[in-house]
Design a protein around this motif. Structure first.
Motif, PDB file in Angstrom:
ATOM      1  N   ARG B 418       0.814  -1.220   0.000  1.00 47.65           N
ATOM      2  CA  ARG B 418       0.000   0.000   0.000  1.00 47.65           C
ATOM      3  C   ARG B 418       0.845   1.268   0.000  1.00 47.65           C
ATOM      4  O   ARG B 418       0.336   2.348   0.253  1.00 47.65           O
ATOM      5  N   MET B 419       2.136   1.138  -0.258  1.00 48.22           N
ATOM      6  CA  MET B 419       2.997   2.324  -0.317  1.00 48.22           C
ATOM      7  C   MET B 419       3.569   2.451  -1.717  1.00 48.22           C
ATOM      8  O   MET B 419       4.018   1.458  -2.288  1.00 48.22           O
ATOM      9  N   SER B 420       3.592   3.657  -2.257  1.00 50.22           N
ATOM     10  CA  SER B 420       4.254   3.845  -3.545  1.00 50.22           C
ATOM     11  C   SER B 420       5.746   3.604  -3.332  1.00 50.22           C
ATOM     12  O   SER B 420       6.254   3.718  -2.213  1.00 50.22           O
ATOM     13  N   VAL B 421       6.457   3.243  -4.412  1.00 43.32           N
ATOM     14  CA  VAL B 421       7.857   2.892  -4.210  1.00 43.32           C
ATOM     15  C   VAL B 421       8.664   4.111  -3.773  1.00 43.32           C
ATOM     16  O   VAL B 421       9.646   3.966  -3.039  1.00 43.32           O
ATOM     17  N   GLY B 422       8.237   5.297  -4.195  1.00 44.02           N
ATOM     18  CA  GLY B 422       8.926   6.493  -3.739  1.00 44.02           C
ATOM     19  C   GLY B 422       8.828   6.636  -2.226  1.00 44.02           C
ATOM     20  O   GLY B 422       9.820   6.892  -1.538  1.00 44.02           O
ATOM     21  N   THR B 423       7.627   6.441  -1.688  1.00 45.83           N
ATOM     22  CA  THR B 423       7.435   6.501  -0.237  1.00 45.83           C
ATOM     23  C   THR B 423       8.254   5.419   0.452  1.00 45.83           C
ATOM     24  O   THR B 423       8.845   5.662   1.511  1.00 45.83           O
ATOM     25  N   ALA B 424       8.280   4.234  -0.164  1.00 47.28           N
ATOM     26  CA  ALA B 424       9.005   3.121   0.446  1.00 47.28           C
ATOM     27  C   ALA B 424      10.494   3.425   0.534  1.00 47.28           C
ATOM     28  O   ALA B 424      11.138   3.169   1.550  1.00 47.28           O
ATOM     29  N   ILE B 425      11.046   4.001  -0.545  1.00 48.78           N
ATOM     30  CA  ILE B 425      12.483   4.279  -0.546  1.00 48.78           C
ATOM     31  C   ILE B 425      12.806   5.440   0.389  1.00 48.78           C
ATOM     32  O   ILE B 425      13.854   5.476   1.034  1.00 48.78           O
ATOM     33  N   ALA B 426      11.861   6.385   0.495  1.00 47.21           N
ATOM     34  CA  ALA B 426      12.085   7.531   1.380  1.00 47.21           C
ATOM     35  C   ALA B 426      11.896   7.170   2.846  1.00 47.21           C
ATOM     36  O   ALA B 426      12.419   7.857   3.730  1.00 47.21           O
ATOM     37  N   ALA B 427      11.164   6.078   3.110  1.00 46.47           N
ATOM     38  CA  ALA B 427      10.817   5.728   4.490  1.00 46.47           C
ATOM     39  C   ALA B 427      12.029   5.647   5.428  1.00 46.47           C
ATOM     40  O   ALA B 427      11.977   6.195   6.536  1.00 46.47           O
ATOM     41  N   PRO B 428      13.146   4.999   5.018  1.00 47.24           N
ATOM     42  CA  PRO B 428      14.292   4.948   5.940  1.00 47.24           C
ATOM     43  C   PRO B 428      14.805   6.336   6.304  1.00 47.24           C
ATOM     44  O   PRO B 428      15.176   6.586   7.455  1.00 47.24           O
TER      45      PRO B 428
END
Lengths: 291, 621
Positions: B418-428
Motif C-alpha cells: 500500500r505504499m508507492s515505491v517512492g514513499t518506500a524508498i524515502a521511508a528509511p
C-alpha cells in the motif's frame, strides 16, 4: 500458472475492488439508500414548511397525505416527516461518530496487542474478552442509568460497547502482518515501533477495518434506537428514530403511521449498512477473483 | 545411465507418444479480448524420450503443459491446434474420455507436492486409493502394490512409512510420493512441471537421478518443464526453448548447448552461471549480457579490487549462537531446541563479499538476521566498526542499523503493497529524521537512477513492477541510509536467470562504486562462485568450511562441501552422467533435546585463510 499468465495486465487494487463491488447489486443499492438518507437528513428539513418541534394542536393525528403533511402528524400535531428527518440527523450522526470512536479505540488497542504480543497483548486481549462478555444492551442501560442522558453520552456509551470487535480484527491482522518481510525491513531500516504499527501494518489491515466500520454503524443505529426507545437516550422534544417509536406505541391502534415511519427508517438504514458491509468485504478481499 | 547424443535420432524413427502441432492457447482478458499466451508451439515426444520445455516466468511453458492436459478452464481459456497422444487427438475428445486419459495414460507432478497431497489422509491410503480407482485392484492388492511403488521410488522403510501422514515427510520424500502416485497407473507420459524447483540441490540431484532410472525401467516418456538450464542439461534428450509464448528453438539438448542459434537461447545460456567457470580468477566477475534480439554480447570484465586490506574488518562475528526453543504441553515446557546457529565466527572487510552457502534449515538466514539483531541471538558478539551490536537496544540499535541493511528473497513481500515505491524508498530517511520531505524526494530520484530505474517511477506501486525491478527497488531502499554492509538473504534466488544476472551485475557495480560489503546468503553455489570473494559453507547451524572462494571451490576439504558441489547441476550435457554418486539421504534436522551439549569442534587450516572443521565418524563411508 494460468492466473499468473493472466495477471500480466494488472489492475490497481482500487480498480479491481470497484469492479468487484459493482457486481454486488445489494451493496450498491445499500450505498445509494445511505446516500439518500444522508442527503435527505441534511437538506430535507429546509425544504419543508414545518419545523420538527412546531406544535399545531388543531391538526393532531392527521393521517399521511392529508394536506401538506406527507407522513401525517403526531399527538401534538408535529409533522412526522420533519421529525423523521431531524431524527435521521441524530441517529446517523450517533452511528457515524460512535463508529469513529470505536474504530480509534479498537485500532489502537488491537495494534498494540498484536504488535507487542506477549504479556501486553495478553492483558489487552483479555480485557477485550472481559468487556465482550457483558450483554451489550444491559451494559448500555446500566451505564445510561448512571449518566445524564443526551447526545454525547449516548454516543460515547454506544462506542464503549462496540470497540472490542474492531480490536480483535486488528489484533489478528497485525499479529500476522508483523511477521511479513516488509515489516522486518522497516525494523531493519530504523523505523520506530509506532511508525511500523501505524504506517506499515494498519494500512494493510484496512479492508477488514472498513468492513467492521460499516457493520458497526448499523449496530450503533440499532443500539441508539433501543436506548432511546427505552427512554434513556435522546430526550424529547429532540427527535430520534428511537424516541419516535417510543412515543408511537401508545397510539399504535389509531395512528399506526407514527410507528411505521421510524420503524421503516431504522430497518432501511440498518439493512443498507449491512449490505454495504457485505459488499465491501467481498470487494476488498483480493482473494475473491473476478470470474 | 549415459545418454549419448545419438539417442534422439534413433528414437525419432518410432511413432511419437505425444505430438503437439500449432498449439495456441489464449486467455480471455475482459469481456471480448483474447490474449494469446502460447503461440503456435509444435514438438514431438518419442517413446522413452525426455523433452524439456525451458523458459523464464511468463514464457508460457506451464500453460503449454496445462493445455496438453486440457486443464485450462473453458470459461477463461481457448486452446487451438492439435495434441495427439498415441494417435488420439486430445483437444477434440469428450470430457469423460479425457478424465480417463489423465491419470491413466498421462500423469503429472508439480513443483509443490504438499498442495497435491491430502494432509489428513495417510500416504499409503492415498496411493492405494488411486490404484483402486484407476486399475480396479482390490484393497489388499492395492496396498501390496503401494508398498512396491514406495520401494520403487526409493523411500527408505517403505512398509513402515505407509501409515504416515504427508507432514511427516520432507520435501524431497513428498516429491517421491508424488512420483509413486504418478507411476501407479503406468502412464505412457509423465508431465513434470518444475518438480525440483522447490528442493535443495542435493535432493534435486536425487530426484533427477530417480526420474532417469524410472524412465529406463518403465519405458515412459517425460515432458519436463523447468526454468533451470542446469537441470535441462542433466535430464533432457531434446529441448524446446520458449520465449514470450513461442517456441524459439527446438533441437537436441547437446546441440542447443553447443551451438545455440536463436539470440534468446544465447542470452539465456550466457546468463547461466557455471560452477567451475571461475578457476584461476580471484575476484568476482560480472555476467556477460547478451541482447535478446540481436544476440550480441559484451565481454565481462573482472571487477576492480574493492577489498580494503589495511584496516580492521568491518564486521567481526564471534561465537554467534541462536537457538529457538520448542515448547509443548500445557505449561509450555521446553521440549527441544532448534540449534539454528551454533558457534559461528567470521570476519568481513569493507568492499568484500562473503557468501554463506548451505541448504534449507542450515541456519544461514538466521545468521543474517542475528547479525542485525532482528532475531535475538543467545550468545556471541557482533562488532560492526568495533561497536557491539548485540549489546545495543532502542535508540542506539536503530542508529547502528543505519550501517547495515538487509535485502530479502521475495522483493514483493518486502515492499509494503500500500505504499508507492517512492514513499518506500524515502521511508528509511524519514524514519530516521535524516531528510526533509523535499530532500527525500530528490534522494529517491537519485537512488532510482542509481539502481537502473527511472526517477519518475517513484509514484508507482510495487505490483506495477516486475520481479527484477522490485528487487532493484529493495536495493535502492537499502542504499538510502548509505550503509557499509548489506546482508543479501537469497536476494537473487527467486529471479529469472537473465534478471538474476543483471541484479548480480548491479550489486557488483554498487560494490565497486560505494565500497559496500555484502554478506551474500544463498543456496545457489554457481551464483556464489561468480560474485563472492570468500565463501563459508554452513551445515546444521555451523560453518564447516570457510576461506577464499577460489580455494574453497578449487580444493574443497569437508565432505559436505564436496557433496554440495557434486549435486549442483552442470549446464553442459556432455558432462552428464560422468560424476554421479548421489545417496538417498535426507537433510538432517537441527532439532535437539533440551539438554543437548554441542560438541567442541576442532579446526584445521588448509591454506592461508582457508579453514575447515575437523569432521567425525558421521561423514565416513
Amino acid at each position: 500458472m494460468a492466473t499468473a499468465a493472466l495477471s500480466t495486465v494488472q489492475l490497481a487494487p482500487g480498480q479491481a475492488a470497484w469492479r468487484r463491488f459493482r457486481r454486488h447489486r445489494l451493496a450498491l443499492a445499500g450505498g445509494v439508500i445511505i446516500l439518500v438518507l444522508v442527503l435527505g437528513s441534511a437538506f430535507g428539513p429546509y425544504l419543508l414548511p414545518f419545523d420538527d418541534t412546531y406544535i399545531d394542536i388543531m391538526k393532531r393525528f392527521a393521517p399521511p397525505l392529508s394536506g401538506a403533511h406527507i407522513l401525517g402528524t403526531d399527538e401534538l400535531g408535529r409533522d412526522v416527516l420533519a421529525r423523521l428527518m431531524m431524527g435521521a440527523r441524530v441517529s446517523l450522526s450517533i452511528g457515524f461518530v460512535a463508529m469513529m470512536i470505536a474504530m480509534a479505540v479498537g485500532i489502537v488497542v488491537g495494534a498494540f496487542a498484536g504488535f507487542y504480543g506477549g504479556l501486553i497483548g495478553a492483558i489487552l486481549m483479555r480485557l477485550v474478552d472481559a468487556v465482550l462478555c457483558f450483554p451489550t444492551i444491559f451494559l448500555l442501560l446500566a451505564l445510561a442509568a448512571l449518566t445524564e442522558p443526551g447526545l454525547v453520552t449516548t454516543t460515547v456509551l454506544i462506542a464503549a460497547t462496540a470497540w472490542m470487535a474492531v480490536a480483535r480484527v486488528v489484533e489478528a491482522q497485525v499479529r500476522s502482518l508483523r511477521e511479513r518481510e516488509f515489516a522486518v525491513a522497516a525494523l531493519a531500516f530504523g523505523s520506530s515501533n509506532l511508525r511500523i504499527m501505524f504506517r506499515e501494518l494498519v494500512p494493510n489491515a484496512i479492508a477488514p477495518i472498513v468492513v467492521a466500520a460499516t457493520l458497526n454503524v448499523a449496530k450503533a443505529i440499532l443500539l441508539e434506537s433501543y436506548v432511546s426507545y427505552l427512554g434513556y437516550g435522546i430526550q424529547p422534544p429532540a427527535a430520534s428514530w428511537g424516541n419516535m417509536l417510543n412515543n408511537a406505541q401508545i397510539y399504535l391502534t389509531n395512528a399506526p403511521w407514527l410507528a411505521i415511519a421510524p420503524g421503516l427508517a431504522i430497518t432501511l438504514a440498518v439493512t443498507s449498512f449491512n449490505f454495504l458491509g457485505d459488499g465491501l468485504r467481498d470487494a476488498l478481499d483480493p482473494r475473491m477473483n473476478i470470474p | 545411465m549415459s545418454t549419448g547424443a545419438t539417442k534422439p535420432e534413433q528414437l525419432v524413427a518410432e511413432a511419437p507418444v505425444l505430438s503437439v502441432s500449432g498449439l495456441t492457447t489464449s486467455f480471455m482478458l475482459d469481456e471480448r479480448r483474447w490474449i494469446p499466451v502460447v503461440r503456435n508451439v509444435s514438438f514431438d515426444l518419442a517413446p522413452r524420450e525426455t523433452v524439456a520445455i525451458v523458459g523464464e516466468s511468463g514464457s508460457g511453458k506451464s500453460v503449454t503443459a496445462l493445455s496438453i492436459m486440457r486443464l485450462i478452464p473453458k470459461e477463461i481459456g481457448r486452446v487451438e491446434g492439435r495434441v495427439t497422444l498415441a494417435g488420439r487427438d486430445l483437444l477434440t475428445l469428450p470430457e469423460a474420455s479425457m478424465k480417463d486419459i489423465r491419470g491413466n495414460d498421462v500423469a503429472m507432478i508439480f513443483q509443490e507436492p504438499m498442495t497435491s497431497l491430502n494432509p489428513v489422509l495417510t500416504i499409503g491410503f492415498q496411493i492405494a486409493e488411486a490404484l483402486i480407482q484407476h486399475r480396479g485392484l482390490s484393497r489388499a492388492a492395492a496396498e501390496a502394490e503401494t508398498i512396491r511403488l514406495l520401494d520403487r521410488v526409493r523411500i527408505p522403510a517403505a512398509r513402515s512409512r505407509f501409515h504416515e501422514h504427508p507432514h511427516r515427510f520432507s520435501g524431497g520424500m513428498r516429491q517421491r510420493v508424488m512420483i509413486a502416485m504418478a507411476l501407479a497407473c503406468r502412464p505412457k507420459l509423465l508431465i513434470a512441471d518444475e518438480p525440483t524447483t522447490a528442493l535443495d540441490v542435493t535432493i534435486q540431484a536425487q530426484i533427477l537421478e530417480l526420474l532417469k532410472e524410472l524412465q529406463q525401467e518403465e519405458g515412459m516418456s517425460i515432458l519436463f518443464i523447468t526454468h533451470d538450464m542446469g537441470v535441462v542439461a542433466e535430464i533432457a534428450d531434446r529441448t524446446v526453448v520458449m520465449y514470450g509464448g513461442q517456441a524459439v528453438e527446438t533441437d537436441a539438448t547437446a546441440r542447443i548447448f553447443a551451438t545455440p542459434s536463436h539470440p534468446y537461447t544465447r542470452a539465456l545460456l550466457a546468463a547461466v552461471p557455471r560452477l567451475g567457470s571461475m578457476d584461476g580468477c580471484a575476484r568476482p566477475m560480472r555476467f556477460p549480457i547478451v541482447d535478446k534480439v540481436t544476440g550480441s554480447s559484451d565481454e565481462p570484465a573482472e571487477t576492480p579490487d574493492t577489498v580494503s586490506t589495511a584496516e580492521r574488518p568491518l564486521l567481526e562475528v564471534a561465537g554467534l549462537t541462536t537457538r529457538f526453543p520448542i515448547r509443548s504441553g500445557l505449561f509450555g515446557k521446553v521440549s527441544g531446541r532448534v540449534h539454528a546457529v551454533e558457534n559461528v565466527s567470521f570476519t568481513l572487510r569493507a568492499g568484500e563479499t562473503l557468501a554463506l552457502v548451505g541448504e534449507s534449515g542450515c541456519g544461514k538466514s538466521t545468521t543474517g538476521r542475528s547479525i542485525l539483531k532482528l532475531t535475538e541471538p543467545d550468545s556471541g558478539t557482533v562488532l560492526i566498526d568495533g561497536q557491539d551490536v548485540l549489546a545495543m537496544n532502542g535508540r542506539t540499535l536503530r542508529d547502528v542499523r543505519k550501517h547495515m541493511q538487509i535485502i530479502f528473497q521475495d522483493p514483493f513481500a518486502s515492499l509494503n503493497p500500500r505504499m508507492s515505491v517512492g514513499t518506500a524508498i524515502a521511508a528509511p530517511l524519514l524514519a530516521n529524521g535524516l531528510a526533509s520531505a523535499s530532500q527525500a524526494r530528490d534522494k529517491v530520484a537519485d537512488l532510482l537512477v542509481r539502481v537502473g530505474l527511472a526517477a519518475d517511477m517513484a509514484a508507482r506501486f510495487p505490483h506495477e513492477f516486475s520481479g527484477g525491478q522490485r528487487q532493484r527497488i529493495c536495493i535502492a531502499r537499502a542504499l538510502a541510509l548509505g550503509p557499509k554492509l548489506i546482508v543479501a538473504d537469497e536476494a537473487v534466488s527467486a529471479l529469472d536467470v537473465s534478471v538474476k544476472a543483471q541484479v548480480v551485475n548491479l550489486m557488483l557495480d554498487l560494490q565497486a562504486g560505494m565500497g559496500l560489503a555484502y554478506l551474500f546468503i544463498s543456496h545457489d553455489i554457481a551464483v556464489v562462485e561468480r560474485m563472492s570473494h570468500r565463501v563459508a559453507v554452513m551445515y546444521l547451524g555451523e560453518i564447516v568450511e570457510i576461506g577464499p572462494r577460489a580455494s574453497v571451490f578449487g580444493n574443497p576439504q569437508h565432505p559436505y562441501t564436496k557433496k554440495l558441489m557434486v549435486a549442483v547441476p552442470v549446464p553442459d550435457p556432455s558432462r552428464r552422467g560422468t560424476r554421479r554418486d548421489v545417496s538417498n539421504d535426507e537433510i538432517r534436522s537441527p532439532v535437539r533435546a533440551p539438554d543437548y551439549q554441542p560438541p567442541v569442534r576442532q579446526y584445521r587450516e588448509v591454506s592461508p585463510g582457508h579453514v575447515v572443521q575437523v569432521w567425525g565418524e558421521e561423514w565416513s563411508g
